[in-house]
Every structure is written in structure tokens, then in C-alpha cells.
Design an enzyme around this catalytic site. Structure first.
Site, mmCIF file in Angstrom:
data_model
loop_
_atom_site.group_PDB
_atom_site.id
_atom_site.type_symbol
_atom_site.label_atom_id
_atom_site.label_comp_id
_atom_site.label_asym_id
_atom_site.label_seq_id
_atom_site.Cartn_x
_atom_site.Cartn_y
_atom_site.Cartn_z
ATOM 1 N N SER A 146 0.879 -1.179 0.000
ATOM 2 C CA SER A 146 0.000 0.000 0.000
ATOM 3 C C SER A 146 0.911 1.222 0.000
ATOM 4 C CB SER A 146 -0.846 -0.045 1.272
ATOM 5 O OG SER A 146 -1.222 1.232 1.712
ATOM 6 N N TYR A 159 -2.431 -0.827 10.331
ATOM 7 C CA TYR A 159 -2.405 -1.108 8.892
ATOM 8 C C TYR A 159 -1.046 -0.723 8.292
ATOM 9 C CZ TYR A 159 -3.984 -1.430 4.086
ATOM 10 O OH TYR A 159 -4.110 -1.781 2.764
HETATM 11 N N1 LIG Z 1 -8.641 -0.386 -1.614
HETATM 12 C C1 LIG Z 1 -7.516 0.272 -1.493
HETATM 13 O O1 LIG Z 1 -7.451 1.490 -1.677
HETATM 14 C C2 LIG Z 1 -6.261 -0.465 -1.129
HETATM 15 C C3 LIG Z 1 -5.049 0.231 -1.207
HETATM 16 C C4 LIG Z 1 -3.873 -0.435 -0.891
HETATM 17 C C5 LIG Z 1 -3.909 -1.765 -0.521
HETATM 18 N N2 LIG Z 1 -5.099 -2.411 -0.424
HETATM 19 C C6 LIG Z 1 -5.076 -3.830 -0.040
HETATM 20 O O2 LIG Z 1 -5.465 -4.583 -1.167
HETATM 21 C C7 LIG Z 1 -6.183 -5.742 -0.730
HETATM 22 C C8 LIG Z 1 -7.572 -5.746 -1.360
HETATM 23 O O3 LIG Z 1 -8.231 -4.566 -0.955
HETATM 24 P P1 LIG Z 1 -9.786 -4.361 -1.195
HETATM 25 O O4 LIG Z 1 -10.009 -2.917 -1.013
HETATM 26 O O5 LIG Z 1 -10.196 -5.051 -2.427
HETATM 27 O O6 LIG Z 1 -10.378 -5.121 0.103
HETATM 28 P P2 LIG Z 1 -11.767 -5.827 0.342
HETATM 29 O O7 LIG Z 1 -12.785 -5.389 -0.646
HETATM 30 O O8 LIG Z 1 -12.106 -5.694 1.791
HETATM 31 O O9 LIG Z 1 -11.416 -7.363 0.080
HETATM 32 C C9 LIG Z 1 -10.575 -8.033 0.975
HETATM 33 C C10 LIG Z 1 -10.435 -9.481 0.535
HETATM 34 O O10 LIG Z 1 -9.633 -10.149 1.526
HETATM 35 C C11 LIG Z 1 -10.283 -11.325 1.946
HETATM 36 N N3 LIG Z 1 -9.995 -11.600 3.352
HETATM 37 C C12 LIG Z 1 -10.159 -10.774 4.428
HETATM 38 N N4 LIG Z 1 -9.778 -11.411 5.552
HETATM 39 C C13 LIG Z 1 -9.355 -12.642 5.176
HETATM 40 C C14 LIG Z 1 -8.834 -13.755 5.876
HETATM 41 N N5 LIG Z 1 -8.673 -13.768 7.217
HETATM 42 N N6 LIG Z 1 -8.490 -14.862 5.179
HETATM 43 C C15 LIG Z 1 -8.645 -14.892 3.840
HETATM 44 N N7 LIG Z 1 -9.141 -13.886 3.098
HETATM 45 C C16 LIG Z 1 -9.489 -12.770 3.773
HETATM 46 C C17 LIG Z 1 -11.761 -11.092 1.699
HETATM 47 O O11 LIG Z 1 -12.369 -12.332 1.401
HETATM 48 P P3 LIG Z 1 -13.585 -12.996 2.216
HETATM 49 O O12 LIG Z 1 -14.192 -11.948 3.117
HETATM 50 O O13 LIG Z 1 -14.513 -13.446 1.145
HETATM 51 O O14 LIG Z 1 -12.940 -14.119 2.979
HETATM 52 C C18 LIG Z 1 -11.754 -10.193 0.452
HETATM 53 O O15 LIG Z 1 -11.783 -10.965 -0.715
HETATM 54 C C19 LIG Z 1 -6.214 -5.686 0.795
HETATM 55 O O16 LIG Z 1 -5.133 -6.423 1.293
HETATM 56 C C20 LIG Z 1 -6.029 -4.203 1.075
HETATM 57 O O17 LIG Z 1 -5.507 -3.966 2.353
HETATM 58 C C21 LIG Z 1 -6.279 -1.806 -0.726
#
Ligand SMILES: NC(=O)c1ccc[n+]([C@@H]2O[C@H](COP(=O)([O-])OP(=O)(O)OC[C@H]3O[C@@H](n4cnc5c(N)ncnc54)[C@H](OP(=O)(O)O)[C@@H]3O)[C@@H](O)[C@H]2O)c1
Length: 274
Positions: A146, A159
Site C-alpha cells: 500500500s 495497517y
Molecule cells: N482499496 C484500497 O485502496 C487499497 C489500497 C492499498 C492496498 N489495499 C489492499 O489490497 C487488498 C484488497 O483490498 P480491497 O479494497 O479489495 O479489500 P476488500 O474489498 O475488503 O477485500 C478483501 C479481501 O480479503 C479477503 N480476506 C479478508 N480477511 C481474510 C482472511 N482472514 N483470510 C482470507 N481472506 C481474507 C476477503 O475475502 P472474504 O471476506 O470473502 O474471505 C476479500 O476478498 C487488501 O489487502 C487491502 O488492504 C487496498
């Protein structure tokens, strides 16, 4: 330059947390580039419509249960993926969680949730999957970081610690496993709107403030990650390892921007456009 540099035909990719959000977009990009896919969620029924979509692209796909906070679940998913496809070439450690709170309000449980999911989970999934990659002398591991991997943000102590750790973990694993033909890189998105943070983006004043600080003047669209994830997964990145690739519209160049006129002898604000 040949298209083979970005061709993932006959490659098998695991994308953790592909039930929604960025994981689903990156999985789709890998499938379009030719990869067969292992999709994961804590509840595999959430994956089934997406599995159908991937198969409609002509790729093989399997939906597996995975909770990255459970060691047994990691081992079971890895064994099942190898049993279905025979090998795994690409791992995207995308599963993640976040707790936004002022640092003084962060609880022991909040800290454990974020660190266990984002950092410990990514390490142990990498370790489990890398055993097969090392045996085959080929692998591409992409850890999702990130902009908080490289900058501090208020309200994101746990985070940011997890994402800073991901960057360091990436360098350590790259050094450890490079000798076996396994590359390990960190793909670090900036500010993207997804399920995880949609409430934030309802605040238009905040979005305006944020966009003003992003050199490209907008937040990220999930498809902005397509090129970077395919690059890091493919032959194109064969001599790149241990690196963090920020896809953030440039915000990491100066997350806190100096006020106009700051640093002038008079100290008075400037009327010049920024
Ligand atoms: N959105 C942003 O701006 C951003 C920026 C930088 C980095 N990120 C990172 O990129 C990744 C995806 O972000 P997103 O915004 O798409 O998040 P999101 O919509 O909340 O999706 C998170 C994913 O992680 C899975 N997950 C959560 N806890 C888990 C666990 N204990 N075991 C296995 N799977 C788990 C969830 O699957 P289930 O709930 O179906 O198990 C879901 O598919 C994350 O790691 C986030 O921190 C996001």
C-alpha cells in the site's frame, strides 16, 4: 518486443481474497493474460459467480476456502491447489483487512486482526506455496502492499505497520528465494475505492482534498492495477525482485504537500496557483 513477455498461458495463479475488490480485478487481469486461477475466500460460495466468469474466458478455475489467519487452512488450500493443477506458478497475496482508528483507540484485538491477516498471513501463504515453486525452480510472488508501505498516515497505525512489514518481508523473501528462480515483489496500490473503504469515499470534501494531493488528480480505478500485476506475474519482470511498485497516481511523492508560499522569507501565503 514479443507478446510472450506478458503471456500467462499455462501458468497457474493463486489470488488470495478474490471474492471482491482489488483481488477480483487482479485475478481477472491474470486470466485475460492467459492464467488458470485458484480463487479463494473464507466462504467459497462467494466465489462461484466469479469462477463461472473466469471459465467463460476459456481458463480453468477452482474456488477454494482460505482463512489466512489459520495455519491449517493455508496448508489445506495449498495442497488442494496443487492437487487440482499439479503446480502453482504465481501467488498474489491480496487477502487483507483494515481498522481505521486514532492510535490511542486501537485495541489489542484490532492490532492482531490487521497484523495476523496482512503480514503473518502473507508470510505463511508464501512459505506454503513457495515449497512447490522452489522444487520446480520457478515462481512469481506478488505481495500486496500500500502507499502506507512507504508513508505514515494518521488513523492507520496497525495497517501501516502491516504494510511496511510487507515491504520488508518482500525484500527478505526475494533474497532468500532468488537462488531458486522465485521472484518476490510488492505491488502497492494508492487510494482505490472498494468494499473495504467505501464509507470514506462518500465524503466528497475528503475525496476532493485527497485528489488535490495526488499528482494525477484522481483516485485509483481497480483496472489501474492490471498492467502492474501482469508485469510482475509474467516473463516481463524476470530480472526484477525485492521491489515495491507503487501504483498510486504519484501520491507517495509527497503525501503531505507544503502549503503554497511556505518557506518564503515573509511567511505570507502565496497567491500563485499550485
Ligand atoms: N482499496 C484500497 O485502496 C487499497 C489500497 C492499498 C492496498 N489495499 C489492499 O489490497 C487488498 C484488497 O483490498 P480491497 O479494497 O479489495 O479489500 P476488500 O474489498 O475488503 O477485500 C478483501 C479481501 O480479503 C479477503 N480476506 C479478508 N480477511 C481474510 C482472511 N482472514 N483470510 C482470507 N481472506 C481474507 C476477503 O475475502 P472474504 O471476506 O470473502 O474471505 C476479500 O476478498 C487488501 O489487502 C487491502 O488492504 C487496498
Amino acid at each position: 518486443m514479443s507478446n510472450a513477455l506478458f503471456d500467462l498461458s499455462s501458468r497457474v495463479a493463486i489470488v488470495t481474497g478474490s471474492s471482491r475488490g482489488l483481488g477480483q480485478y487482479m485475478a481477472r487481469a491474470l486470466a485475460i493474460a492467459g492464467a488458470d486461477l485458484v480463487l479463494t475466500s473464507r466462504d467459497r460460495t462467494r466465489l462461484l459467480p466469479f469462477e463461472t466468469e473466469i471459465k467463460a474466458l476459456g481458463r480453468r478455475a477452482v474456488s477454494l476456502e482460505l482463512d489466512v489467519r489459520q495455519r491449517e487452512s493455508i496448508d489445506k488450500m495449498t495442497a488442494a491447489a496443487e492437487a487440482v493443477f499439479g503446480h502453482v506458478d504465481i501467488l498474489v497475496n491480496n487477502a487483507g483487512s483494515n481498522v481505521r482508528k486514532p492510535a490511542l483507540e486501537v485495541t489489542w484485538e484490532d492490532w492482531n486482526l490487521v497484523l495476523d491477516t496482512n503480514l503473518r498471513g502473507s508470510f505463511f501463504v508464501s512459505q506454503a506455496v513457495a515449497r512447490g515453486m522452489i522444487a520446480r525452480r520457478y515462481g512469481r510472488i506478488i505481495n500486496i502492499g500500500s502507499v502506507t508501505s512507504v508513508a505514515g498516515y494518521a488513523g492507520l497505525a496497525a495497517y501501516g505497520a502491516s504494510r511496511g512489514g510487507i515491504r520488508q518481508l518482500t525484500m527478505s523473501l526475494a533474497d532468500d528465494w532468488g537462488q531458486y528462480g522465485v521472484t518476490v515483489n510488492c505491488l502497492a496500490p494508492g487510494w482505490f475505492q472498494t468494499e473495504q473503504n467505501k464509507v470514506l469515499y462518500e465524503n466528497t470534501e475528503w475525496v476532493e482534498y485527497l485528489c488535490d494531493r495526488i499528482p494525477l488528480k484522481r483516485t485509483g480505478q481497480p483496472r489501474d492495477l492490471d498492467g502492474a500485476v501482469v508485469f510482475l506475474a509474467a516473463e516481463s519482470s524476470r530480472y526484477v525482485t525485492g521491489q515495491t511498485l507503487l501504483v498510486d497516481g504519484g501520491i507517495s511523492t509527497g503525501a503531505t504537500r507544503a502549503l503554497p508560499g511556505a518557506g518564503r522569507a515573509s511567511g505570507k501565503p502565496s497567491a500563485e496557483p499550485r
